[in-house]
Design a protein around this motif. Sequence first.
Motif, PDB file in Angstrom:
ATOM      1  N   MET A 133      50.053  41.954  41.884  1.00 19.27           N
ATOM      2  CA  MET A 133      50.217  40.737  42.673  1.00 19.27           C
ATOM      3  C   MET A 133      50.171  39.523  41.750  1.00 19.27           C
ATOM      4  N   ASN A 134      51.133  38.623  41.907  1.00 20.49           N
ATOM      5  CA  ASN A 134      51.163  37.451  41.056  1.00 20.49           C
ATOM      6  C   ASN A 134      50.323  36.341  41.669  1.00 20.49           C
ATOM      7  N   THR A 135      49.151  36.128  41.116  1.00 15.50           N
ATOM      8  CA  THR A 135      48.251  35.141  41.698  1.00 15.50           C
ATOM      9  C   THR A 135      48.450  33.767  41.078  1.00 15.50           C
ATOM     10  N   GLY A 136      49.084  33.735  39.917  1.00  9.56           N
ATOM     11  CA  GLY A 136      49.180  32.484  39.162  1.00  9.56           C
ATOM     12  C   GLY A 136      49.943  31.379  39.877  1.00  9.56           C
ATOM     13  N   THR A 137      50.837  31.728  40.753  1.00  7.12           N
ATOM     14  CA  THR A 137      51.691  30.714  41.365  1.00  7.12           C
ATOM     15  C   THR A 137      51.161  30.236  42.715  1.00  7.12           C
ATOM     16  N   ARG A 138      50.013  30.824  43.173  1.00  4.93           N
ATOM     17  CA  ARG A 138      49.456  30.389  44.451  1.00  4.93           C
ATOM     18  C   ARG A 138      49.030  28.925  44.398  1.00  4.93           C
ATOM     19  N   SER A 139      49.263  28.192  45.435  1.00 12.42           N
ATOM     20  CA  SER A 139      48.901  26.777  45.421  1.00 12.42           C
ATOM     21  C   SER A 139      47.447  26.579  45.862  1.00 12.42           C
ATOM     22  N   THR A 140      47.006  27.332  46.891  1.00 16.98           N
ATOM     23  CA  THR A 140      45.620  27.187  47.353  1.00 16.98           C
ATOM     24  C   THR A 140      44.758  28.271  46.710  1.00 16.98           C
ATOM     25  N   THR A 141      43.492  27.912  46.431  1.00 16.57           N
ATOM     26  CA  THR A 141      42.569  28.896  45.881  1.00 16.57           C
ATOM     27  C   THR A 141      42.193  29.861  46.994  1.00 16.57           C
ATOM     28  N   PRO A 142      42.217  31.162  46.710  1.00 19.93           N
ATOM     29  CA  PRO A 142      41.769  32.110  47.727  1.00 19.93           C
ATOM     30  C   PRO A 142      40.249  32.022  47.874  1.00 19.93           C
ATOM     31  N   LEU A 143      39.724  32.562  48.970  1.00 24.68           N
ATOM     32  CA  LEU A 143      38.274  32.573  49.191  1.00 24.68           C
ATOM     33  C   LEU A 143      37.586  33.373  48.086  1.00 24.68           C
ATOM     34  N   ILE A 144      38.207  34.523  47.794  1.00 31.49           N
ATOM     35  CA  ILE A 144      37.648  35.416  46.774  1.00 31.49           C
ATOM     36  C   ILE A 144      38.747  35.761  45.796  1.00 31.49           C
ATOM     37  N   ARG A 145      38.466  35.672  44.515  1.00 32.46           N
ATOM     38  CA  ARG A 145      39.440  36.107  43.518  1.00 32.46           C
ATOM     39  C   ARG A 145      38.731  36.889  42.430  1.00 32.46           C
ATOM     40  N   LEU A 146      39.081  38.192  42.326  1.00 29.83           N
ATOM     41  CA  LEU A 146      38.567  39.025  41.235  1.00 29.83           C
ATOM     42  C   LEU A 146      39.661  39.136  40.201  1.00 29.83           C
ATOM     43  N   SER A 147      39.330  38.885  38.926  1.00 29.78           N
ATOM     44  CA  SER A 147      40.317  39.092  37.870  1.00 29.78           C
ATOM     45  C   SER A 147      39.715  39.907  36.747  1.00 29.78           C
ATOM     46  N   GLY A 148      40.330  41.046  36.513  1.00 31.11           N
ATOM     47  CA  GLY A 148      39.924  41.909  35.390  1.00 31.11           C
ATOM     48  C   GLY A 148      38.483  42.353  35.437  1.00 31.11           C
ATOM     49  N   ILE A 149      37.957  42.598  36.651  1.00 29.42           N
ATOM     50  CA  ILE A 149      36.553  43.015  36.785  1.00 29.42           C
ATOM     51  C   ILE A 149      36.362  44.452  36.292  1.00 29.42           C
ATOM     52  N   THR A 150      35.435  44.631  35.375  1.00 28.66           N
ATOM     53  CA  THR A 150      35.052  45.984  34.963  1.00 28.66           C
ATOM     54  C   THR A 150      33.543  46.135  35.175  1.00 28.66           C
ATOM     55  N   ARG A 151      33.161  47.397  35.332  1.00 28.36           N
ATOM     56  CA  ARG A 151      31.724  47.683  35.469  1.00 28.36           C
ATOM     57  C   ARG A 151      31.464  49.015  34.812  1.00 28.36           C
ATOM     58  N   SER A 152      30.604  48.984  33.794  1.00 30.02           N
ATOM     59  CA  SER A 152      30.289  50.224  33.084  1.00 30.02           C
ATOM     60  C   SER A 152      28.854  50.612  33.332  1.00 30.02           C
ATOM     61  N   TYR A 153      28.627  51.888  33.431  1.00 29.69           N
ATOM     62  CA  TYR A 153      27.257  52.412  33.526  1.00 29.69           C
ATOM     63  C   TYR A 153      26.945  53.141  32.239  1.00 29.69           C
ATOM     64  N   GLY A 154      25.713  53.098  31.847  1.00 29.75           N
ATOM     65  CA  GLY A 154      25.291  53.817  30.646  1.00 29.75           C
ATOM     66  C   GLY A 154      25.731  53.095  29.384  1.00 29.75           C
ATOM     67  N   ARG A 155      25.325  53.667  28.254  1.00 33.92           N
ATOM     68  CA  ARG A 155      25.593  53.031  26.984  1.00 33.92           C
ATOM     69  C   ARG A 155      26.122  54.055  25.993  1.00 33.92           C
ATOM     70  N   GLY A 156      26.827  53.557  24.973  1.00 32.90           N
ATOM     71  CA  GLY A 156      27.279  54.404  23.874  1.00 32.90           C
ATOM     72  C   GLY A 156      28.173  55.534  24.365  1.00 32.90           C
ATOM     73  N   GLN A 186      32.964  53.996  32.764  1.00 33.47           N
ATOM     74  CA  GLN A 186      33.521  52.822  33.414  1.00 33.47           C
ATOM     75  C   GLN A 186      33.847  53.125  34.875  1.00 33.47           C
ATOM     76  N   ALA A 187      33.068  52.580  35.789  1.00 30.22           N
ATOM     77  CA  ALA A 187      33.302  52.811  37.213  1.00 30.22           C
ATOM     78  C   ALA A 187      34.433  51.916  37.721  1.00 30.22           C
ATOM     79  N   LEU A 188      34.545  50.723  37.160  1.00 37.91           N
ATOM     80  CA  LEU A 188      35.665  49.834  37.491  1.00 37.91           C
ATOM     81  C   LEU A 188      36.391  49.514  36.189  1.00 37.91           C
ATOM     82  N   LYS A 189      37.719  49.673  36.237  1.00 37.08           N
ATOM     83  CA  LYS A 189      38.466  49.557  34.970  1.00 37.08           C
ATOM     84  C   LYS A 189      39.399  48.360  34.977  1.00 37.08           C
ATOM     85  N   GLY A 190      39.033  47.298  35.617  1.00 35.78           N
ATOM     86  CA  GLY A 190      39.879  46.110  35.658  1.00 35.78           C
ATOM     87  C   GLY A 190      40.448  45.918  37.046  1.00 35.78           C
ATOM     88  N   ILE A 191      39.704  45.250  37.886  1.00 34.87           N
ATOM     89  CA  ILE A 191      40.133  45.042  39.274  1.00 34.87           C
ATOM     90  C   ILE A 191      40.640  43.607  39.424  1.00 34.87           C
TER      91      ILE A 191
END
Lengths: 400, 239
Positions: B1-24, B29-34
């Motif tokens: 989805m092309n969000t860059g050209t939207r004129s109004t800000t959405p209520l919620i905007r996630l960009s490139g969200i990642t979430r990793s559990y554990g280390r090393g 990675q439970a989320l790989k870029g949302i």
Amino acid sequence: MLWNTLLLAMRAIRRNLMRSFLTILGVVIGVAAVITMVTLGNGATRSVADQIASMGSNLLMVRPGQRFGPGSDEAAKFKAADVEAIRNQITGAAAVAPVANSSATVVYQARNWSTMVTGSSNDYFSAAGWELVAGRGFTDAEERAGKAVCVIGSTVRDNLFGAQNPVGAEIRISQFACEVIGLLKSKGQSAMGSDQDDTVVMPLRTVQRRLSGSQDINMLMVSASSTDAVDAIKAQLEKLLRERRKIGENEDDNFRVMDTRQLAETLTGTTRILTMLLGAVAAVSLLVGGIGIMNIMLVSVTERTREIGIRLAIGALEREVLLQFLIEAVVLSSLGGVIGIILAAAASIALSGIMNIGYLFDPTINLLSFLFSAAIGVVFGYFPARRAAQLDPIEALRHE
Amino acid sequence: MNTGTRSTTPLIRLSGITRSYGRGAAEFQALKGIDLDVDEGEFVAVMGPSGSGKSTAMNILGCLDSPTAGSYEFQGVHVERMTRDQRALLRRHFLGFVFQGFNLLSRTTALENVELPLIYRGEPAASRHAAARAALKQVGLDGWEDHTPNELSGGQQQRVAIARAIVTGPKVLLADEPTGNLDTHNSQEIMELIAGLNRERGITVLMVTHEPDMAVYAKRVVRFVDGRVDSDHRQEVSA
Ligand SMILES: Nc1ncnc2c1ncn2[C@@H]1O[C@H](COP(=O)(O)OP(=O)(O)O)[C@@H](O)[C@H]1O
Ligand SMILES: [Mg+2]
């Protein structure tokens, strides 16, 4: 915020009645035990001090031998001349009373009673803190002549006369008849536990001639005119008696001068150690109570961590959650502390009544044990909660 | 989805969200870029296989968890730059969360559970009671105010949880498998309730669900697969 948090804390206490009760119980037992023990100990110490005070104030007792108490060693007894010398040469002495003791059986009509007869002078009454409730003391003539007159203690009166007025009556002491001229006011038990009222007092000469059959004087009582004079008189007494008893430079005294303050310190020192011991035992129970609180708090952390997660998820700030837990802990511990203090007061009053010692409220120990238990409650209620409140809400919620 | 050209800000905007559990080496990675935009008033169903990261994403959206990387804007404000307290206040004022496991305070009445968020908002007692009663009435629990969770059925407990979530009048309702522990009948009722909140009060709803039956209430379905958004399409609401 504070008010709302207080509301939340109260709701949490109500929600967890059993846990709240156990927390309070731990504090109550600990606080009550420590305060009761220390209060009783203090009361005992005070009673001993009071009894010593009843022996007469600013009193110095001089006995032959180095050991204090009955059965002293073979050092030479004092003589009448010693008493004269002290009267003439010691400044600041309000009264000097020689004492010669002898045990005897006293008889009145069909009743008899064995007691301790003390031979002394009129000064004895003021030096030893005796008051007369009836009759009179000795006249000079009676003392000089060694008349058979006596003043009796209330125990002797009770056993020979019952409630009857003894003054003017004639009793038999050993082989001779003796007129009762006075009755002493009751003093109760001595610091060593003996009955001070079980006594008959006669002129020194009467006892020496008719009972002991010797010129010996067992003890000298010297009362100082003021507390400040006690030390000076003691020094003078020691110097004078060393000269009179011909004790060389390098020899030890063969007599001992003891003042009531010293005696009080020795005896109250003992009860004070006892108090500390009792207090220490009770402190252990406070500690055990504290560990109980700790356990309850720690066990509840699992459940409470999820609760903290819920609160955080709903929008509570970390500090609001912490304040709530802090208030909870403070309220519970304080409540326990207050109940403990009340319980301790009741127990101390009851027990001191049974044990016949004074009840003495000690604010320090009350405050200390209260603060200690409160601190335990706060520390163990607060710190686990703080750990949980610092988690991300989701982690706190996941906690099983 | 092309969000860059939207004129109004959405209520919620996630960009490139990642979430990793554990280390090393154990890192996962439970989320790989949302990337996801949600507008005000939307009803979004989040679907996808188990373990695809739906809950992880919802927790981040609900500010209950923080992303490892990426940006999360709420009304144009960067949530990932907020302090803990600011995020707590965001939850307090704008978000309502409904969990699969209800998460009610035990040994606490329905009314007190619903009141809880209002206490943190400093609402005075009278208006707090009134609002909590109204919310319970709205979820159909009239007369159950004084019951504790263990005296309520699963469906009723979830209603209490929903009442608690909406009592503050949030902008967004986040629901993670709200019907996951309920039978079909109760599920339908809960869904009607949530759809009604969206329709009548304009509350934006994001809801995770396994069941296609439940997804039909949503106007938009986002599918997660393996920590990414796999598909995102709008649909006609059948009900
Ligand atoms: N606290 C955690 N620690 C480690 N791994 C986790 C944790 N929470 C979730 N995961 C993993 O992240 C992945 C996504 O989980 P989740 O978001 O719960 O999936 P879903 O809700 O879609 O079933 C799963 O593989 C899960 O095992
Ligand atoms: Mg999930």
